[in-house]
Design an enzyme around this catalytic site. Sequence first.
Site, mmCIF file in Angstrom:
data_model
loop_
_atom_site.group_PDB
_atom_site.id
_atom_site.type_symbol
_atom_site.label_atom_id
_atom_site.label_comp_id
_atom_site.label_asym_id
_atom_site.label_seq_id
_atom_site.Cartn_x
_atom_site.Cartn_y
_atom_site.Cartn_z
ATOM 1 N N GLU A 188 0.845 -1.192 0.000
ATOM 2 C CA GLU A 188 0.000 0.000 0.000
ATOM 3 C C GLU A 188 0.879 1.239 0.000
ATOM 4 O O GLU A 188 1.728 1.423 0.876
ATOM 5 C CB GLU A 188 -0.931 0.029 1.208
ATOM 6 C CG GLU A 188 -1.854 1.251 1.196
ATOM 7 C CD GLU A 188 -2.885 1.234 2.305
ATOM 8 O OE1 GLU A 188 -3.997 1.744 2.084
ATOM 9 O OE2 GLU A 188 -2.583 0.722 3.393
ATOM 10 N N GLY A 227 1.175 5.045 0.651
ATOM 11 C CA GLY A 227 0.473 6.008 1.485
ATOM 12 C C GLY A 227 0.172 5.420 2.854
ATOM 13 O O GLY A 227 -0.906 4.883 3.080
ATOM 14 N N SER A 262 -4.296 1.490 8.409
ATOM 15 C CA SER A 262 -4.714 0.508 7.401
ATOM 16 C C SER A 262 -3.776 -0.693 7.353
ATOM 17 O O SER A 262 -4.173 -1.778 6.928
ATOM 18 C CB SER A 262 -4.807 1.155 6.021
ATOM 19 O OG SER A 262 -3.554 1.674 5.620
ATOM 20 N N ASP A 293 9.961 8.057 -2.833
ATOM 21 C CA ASP A 293 9.062 8.922 -3.600
ATOM 22 C C ASP A 293 8.432 8.118 -4.720
ATOM 23 O O ASP A 293 9.135 7.629 -5.606
ATOM 24 C CB ASP A 293 9.862 10.094 -4.167
ATOM 25 C CG ASP A 293 9.023 11.082 -4.959
ATOM 26 O OD1 ASP A 293 7.811 10.853 -5.123
ATOM 27 O OD2 ASP A 293 9.606 12.079 -5.431
ATOM 28 N N ASP A 320 -2.638 4.581 -2.606
ATOM 29 C CA ASP A 320 -3.329 5.617 -1.842
ATOM 30 C C ASP A 320 -2.303 6.669 -1.440
ATOM 31 O O ASP A 320 -2.279 7.142 -0.314
ATOM 32 C CB ASP A 320 -3.997 5.002 -0.602
ATOM 33 C CG ASP A 320 -4.839 6.011 0.167
ATOM 34 O OD1 ASP A 320 -5.247 7.025 -0.430
ATOM 35 O OD2 ASP A 320 -5.073 5.796 1.369
ATOM 36 N N HIS A 374 -1.796 11.000 -4.853
ATOM 37 C CA HIS A 374 -3.024 11.294 -5.602
ATOM 38 C C HIS A 374 -2.767 12.195 -6.810
ATOM 39 O O HIS A 374 -3.720 12.585 -7.484
ATOM 40 C CB HIS A 374 -4.116 11.924 -4.711
ATOM 41 C CG HIS A 374 -4.433 11.114 -3.513
ATOM 42 N ND1 HIS A 374 -4.988 11.662 -2.375
ATOM 43 C CD2 HIS A 374 -4.269 9.813 -3.249
ATOM 44 C CE1 HIS A 374 -5.147 10.727 -1.455
ATOM 45 N NE2 HIS A 374 -4.712 9.590 -1.981
ATOM 46 N N GLU A 393 -6.829 4.282 -5.742
ATOM 47 C CA GLU A 393 -7.975 4.999 -5.168
ATOM 48 C C GLU A 393 -7.745 6.504 -5.190
ATOM 49 O O GLU A 393 -6.646 6.978 -5.460
ATOM 50 C CB GLU A 393 -8.257 4.514 -3.757
ATOM 51 C CG GLU A 393 -7.120 4.646 -2.780
ATOM 52 C CD GLU A 393 -7.439 3.944 -1.469
ATOM 53 O OE1 GLU A 393 -7.548 4.657 -0.463
ATOM 54 O OE2 GLU A 393 -7.558 2.706 -1.458
#
Length: 275
Positions: free
Chosen positions: A99, A101, A107, A144, A167, A170, A195
Amino acid sequence: MVTPVDAARLFGRFVRTIASDPRIAKMLEPAARGARYANEKFVETKKPTVSEQPAQSNPLLDYFLAHEEGPGIFKFMHYFDIYHRHFSRFVGKKVRVMEVGVYSGGSLGMWRDYFGPDCTVYGVDIEPACLSYKRDGVEILIGDQGDPRFWKQVKESVPEIDIFIDDGSHFPEHQILTLEEMLPHVAPGGVFLCEDIYGYPAGFLPYLFGLSSAFYSATDNDFLKAVDSIHFYPSIGVIEKAARYGEHRSPMEALRRGTQWAPFDSYARKGRGLA
């Protein structure tokens, strides 16, 4: 980091490209019509109330609602059904989840609870302080997502990923780069989910439309052999890899079976608007 000025400049370039090429403008006419229909004209004939909709158990949503203390989790509520729809087949298996983020780290525990003790979660974030979330079954990678060199290091050090969740920043250019770098690193049968897709028409969504156009091309390539489907949801795009490379036929391969055929040509009828 993309500033509002940079975003405006990118959008201006997008508009100028359309204006200078009438072929592109012609291609976008159906998209514009669809957008008008969805946003202005569509009216559902039956609008079921919440009580009419069957309630279904969702362990991810249950975890989120019960999580009143500890590391924070920040998600749109409709995301949980999308997660469960595409991720449930991995529950209880040896699964690797990445994931982008990490934020407050909540999470990471949610995924471990959902998939089970054989799950390894790789959290990716640009903030070094997120290293504090590293624990048994949870690895933290600092870098990054807009830097291809970082993803090269990730692919060299991390095995294939079964579920990849973006996530992160964005920013559309980061989302595009992340997909191009990491989709090939998602294992066969795996899922790539991005997302918080915003910024249409200059955002990540048109890029997904471009990917999906491969399904309607006669060209057979690695993408068609490796990708089984692309799904669009409010603010989320999902790509599912084929369980085995090349196992499904090209979308343009049509076969006939049977011996009795109608005396008229169905394609000709379609051309006259009769079928």
